[in-house]
Write an enzyme that holds these catalytic residues in place. Structure first.
Site, PDB file in Angstrom:
ATOM      1  N   GLU A 150      16.584  29.052   3.672  1.00  0.00           N
ATOM      2  CA  GLU A 150      17.346  29.360   4.883  1.00  0.00           C
ATOM      3  C   GLU A 150      16.780  30.566   5.639  1.00  0.00           C
ATOM      4  O   GLU A 150      17.447  31.572   5.864  1.00  0.00           O
ATOM      5  CB  GLU A 150      18.819  29.589   4.551  1.00  0.00           C
ATOM      6  N   CYS A 159      11.500  47.310  12.968  1.00  0.00           N
ATOM      7  CA  CYS A 159      10.747  48.408  12.361  1.00  0.00           C
ATOM      8  C   CYS A 159       9.423  48.620  13.088  1.00  0.00           C
ATOM      9  O   CYS A 159       9.030  47.862  13.979  1.00  0.00           O
ATOM     10  CB  CYS A 159      10.515  48.126  10.878  1.00  0.00           C
ATOM     11  N   GLU A 313      21.400  20.684   1.156  1.00  0.00           N
ATOM     12  CA  GLU A 313      22.626  21.303   0.662  1.00  0.00           C
ATOM     13  C   GLU A 313      23.841  20.754   1.406  1.00  0.00           C
ATOM     14  O   GLU A 313      23.799  20.524   2.616  1.00  0.00           O
ATOM     15  CB  GLU A 313      22.615  22.820   0.850  1.00  0.00           C
ATOM     16  N   LYS A 362      31.098  32.688  -5.853  1.00  0.00           N
ATOM     17  CA  LYS A 362      31.758  32.177  -7.065  1.00  0.00           C
ATOM     18  C   LYS A 362      32.846  31.167  -6.745  1.00  0.00           C
ATOM     19  O   LYS A 362      33.268  30.412  -7.626  1.00  0.00           O
ATOM     20  CB  LYS A 362      32.321  33.327  -7.896  1.00  0.00           C
ATOM     21  N   TYR A 363      33.329  31.140  -5.512  1.00  0.00           N
ATOM     22  CA  TYR A 363      34.333  30.148  -5.136  1.00  0.00           C
ATOM     23  C   TYR A 363      33.756  29.035  -4.271  1.00  0.00           C
ATOM     24  O   TYR A 363      34.503  28.239  -3.707  1.00  0.00           O
ATOM     25  CB  TYR A 363      35.515  30.820  -4.435  1.00  0.00           C
TER      26      TYR A 363
END
Length: 684
Positions: A150, A159, A313, A362-363
């Site tokens: 991605e 920079c 995905e 995690k969810y």
């Protein structure tokens, strides 16, 4: 096909065994087999594990997992792990750290957190890719390379390395300061540059600020447009370094990186030229219009001339970063997976295969939930889909979607439209493209979404919404297309500037003026509360007498074009709102305002019918989607019901075998269950 080692629709997703104890691995493989999973994406974020310091590389865990997956009949989509640099690199070589829009140097953290013009990042990323290719070039599990992950997901970098690289990029583009000053119109506000070192990046410290509605605002659109091009090119150069590193050792293994649909920061048309296969990540919200998701699939398919793409995905159940992370209702994951296949995907893959236990994802849903076993609704649905894909085998592989309508989509035009200091903050390029796509979708008519560089000769109708920027040669190309018998539609705020965002003087729509047979004198921006009316002159056309319109209204004069509709209100009442100009063997339409949805549906229905462009089935109930894939003369009709309840579909003379249930459909009317799909192998 993507890789002949696995001649079926690939089924699997991101797997992170490096986050788990080895005792879990065999249990995962057992459940992969139950679910029909045959491809795992490995090593996406394992750079720190693979390289704990500057001189040490450790791939033991990856060796073991590659072998285990192969023994279990699972192929590998092998990532290069370079999407997040290790902490030791940031500490020892701070040039890898980005500088943000306001000039602040970032510290280690997050992901996509590397400066794309850092010599250190480029060196170690390419080295990691090559070490992986050297090690696994002959491994039988290796199916495809997955470079980084991605790209562009973090902010741009401002920079000193990027500033120096930007100046070199500009030298290559313009050659001389005189040409650069002309292209940027630097005589405005006394910005003329006399030395390349005087040029600084457009940022919160120089030319830009955050405008209304979160849009990028800039004093000099030309400077900001070039910086956006440069940033996309800088990340592309990083990708190409890794691409070349793995191709050196595995010339026959395809290479991809996962794109993100209509992701604004990167010009995917340019990127796709350097990808063996396009892959992308599909994460619609609970309330995302199904037509929008369809358009994103078609946009990804159109990046490589209709070549099948990878769905890299999606989530099996819920996401975790949206304001309201709803579950996918029963059947919806399967339905949306087949929507991707219907529009050209040759893989169905998830993020993720096992749900993480810590940090910000995690969810996020997974095939294997936190409970750790197969006795869940999500797993059962995944296993059903896996079994169906096994049954389909290679029947759909490399089949193509064929359309007679094209919608032109251009990233640089998108950037320029929304960097504009006028005429309205409500103007959103992707939304305007989607309005046309949605109208066709509801009519059951497919459309390719393609670049302005695409070959248009095979299309009966080409739609170019808000073609604000007309690049060199594009006007001539469109004239040739229409002159040869094609039909073109373009809209308000078109033909205004060239590729440097400089206005074409002599009257809008600039180089398109002859083709369209109109002259646009002014552009009125309406407040959200204001509306005007489109009054149709020829009711026999099948349109209603009038429709609402708003947002923008071009005040145009005909220069030979036939006026089909006029404005109904305000001081420009009676001026043209819709025109058509005969040009050679074809015709060019100009829609001068943004109409209500029903106008586009009614108008496009009549226009398509007059050109022999027909829906795939005689009538399309609300919420039902149809597409057609073709392979070796065999047609496969997809019918997808996005409604929770059953619908009756009129198939007409479309008859054949429904592949998922092995039943004969003999045309006529048939009932399709809620959230269900048909894949009909049509009779020849």
């Amino acid at each position: 096909m993507i890789n002949a080692k696995m001649p079926k629709i690939w089924y699997g997703g991101d797997y992170n065994p490096d986050q788990w104890e080895k005792s879990i691995w065999d249990e995962d493989l057992r459940m992969f087999k139950l679910a029909g999973i045959d491809v795992a994406t490995l090593n996406v974020f394992a750079w720190a594990k693979n390289q704990p310091d500057e001189d040490t590389y450790n791939f033991d865990w990856l060796d073991e997992m590659m072998d285990k997956l192969h023994e279990g009949g699972v192929g590998v989509c092998l990532a290069t792990s370079t999407a997040a640099h290790p902490a030791w690199m940031a500490r020892k070589y701070p040039d890898v750290l980005q500088v943000d829009f306001n000039g602040n140097k970032r510290k280690f953290g997050g992901r996509h957190n590397s400066c794309p013009n850092s010599p250190t990042y480029r060196k170690y990323a390419a080295r990691m890719a090559e070490k992986l290719a050297e090690r696994y070039k002959d491994h039988p599990a290796l199916l495809i390379w997955h470079i980084n992950n991605e790209y562009g997901g973090a902010g741009n970098c401002y920079c000193d390395n990027c500033e120096a690289a930007f100046r070199e990029w500009l030298r290559a583009r313009y050659g001389t300061l005189e040409e650069l000053n002309r292209a940027w119109n630097t005589s405005f506000w006394g910005h003329t540059f006399y030395d390349w070192e005087e040029i600084v990046l457009p940022s919160g410290q120089s030319e830009e600020w955050e405008g209304m509605n979160g849009r990028q605002a800039t004093n000099f659109q030309g400077i900001s447009l070039d910086y956006t091009r440069f940033h996309s090119d800088s990340l592309l150069e990083c990708y190409k370094l890794e691409y070349e590193a793995v191709k050196k050792h595995t010339p026959d293994i395809p290479v991809t990186t996962n794109l993100m649909g209509a992701f604004k920061k990167l010009d995917y048309h340019k990127w796709a030229k350097h990808m063996d296969v396009v892959s992308w990540d599909n994460y619609p919200r609970f309330d995302t219009p199904h037509s929008y998701t369809g358009m994103m699939h078609d946009l990804m398919r159109g990046l490589k001339d209709g070549q099948p793409f990878m769905l890299m995905e999606q989530t099996p159940s819920q996401q975790n970063w949206q304001p309201y992370n709803s579950l996918k209702r029963p059947g919806v994951m399967r339905l949306w997976s087949y929507q991707a296949v219907a529009r050209g995907a040759d893989t169905i893959m998830f993020f993720q295969l096992r749900r993480s236990i810590g940090a910000c994802e995690k969810y996020h849903g997974a095939v294997i939930e936190h409970v750790g076993h197969e006795h869940t609704r999500v797993f059962r649905e995944c296993a059903q889909l896996g079994a169906e894909l096994g049954k389909l085998g290679d029947s759909l592989l490399d089949s193509r979607v064929q359309s007679k309508v094209a919608i032109l989509f251009d990233w640089e035009n998108w950037w320029a439209v929304e960097m504009s200091s006028g005429p309205s903050v409500a103007l959103k390029y992707v939304d305007e493209a989607h309005k046309f796509y949605d109208a066709l979708y509801r009519l059951g008519i497919g459309a390719d979404v393609v670049s302005v560089e695409a070959d248009l000769s095979g299309y009966d109708l080409v739609i170019a919404p808000v073609m604000y920027m007309v690049k060199q040669g594009v006007a001539n190309k469109l004239e040739q297309y229409v002159g040869a018998g094609g039909t073109l539609i373009t809209t308000f705020f078109s033909g205004i500037v060239d590729e440097n965002d400089l206005v074409k003087t002599g009257g809008y729509p600039g180089e398109l003026r002859k083709l369209l047979g109109i002259w646009a004198e002014e552009i009125d921006a309406l407040l959200p509360s204001q509306r005007n009316r489109i009054v149709v002159r020829d009711i026999a056309s099948g349109l209603k007498p009038e429709y609402e319109c708003g947002m923008l209204c071009d005040l145009i004069h005909s220069e030979g074009a036939e006026v089909k509709a006029v404005y109904g209100d305000d001081f420009y009442r009676g001026m043209p709102a819709l025109t058509v100009n005969k040009f050679g063997e074809g015709e060019a339409w100009y829609l001068a305002t943004s109409p209500e949805a029903s106008f586009l549906q009614d108008w496009l229905s009549q226009l398509c019918a007059s050109r022999g462009i027909k829906p795939l089935v005689p009538s399309v109930p609300e919420g039902v989607e149809t597409t057609l894939r073709t392979k070796d003369g065999q047609d496969y009709l997809f019918v997808l019901n996005h409604n929770a309840d059953a619908v009756t579909v009129e198939l007409g003379d479309r008859a054949g075998v429904e592949l998922l249930n092995d039943r004969q459909l003999n045309g006529g009317k048939a009932e399709l269950a809620g959230h269900d799909v048909w894949i009909i192998k049509l009779n020849k």
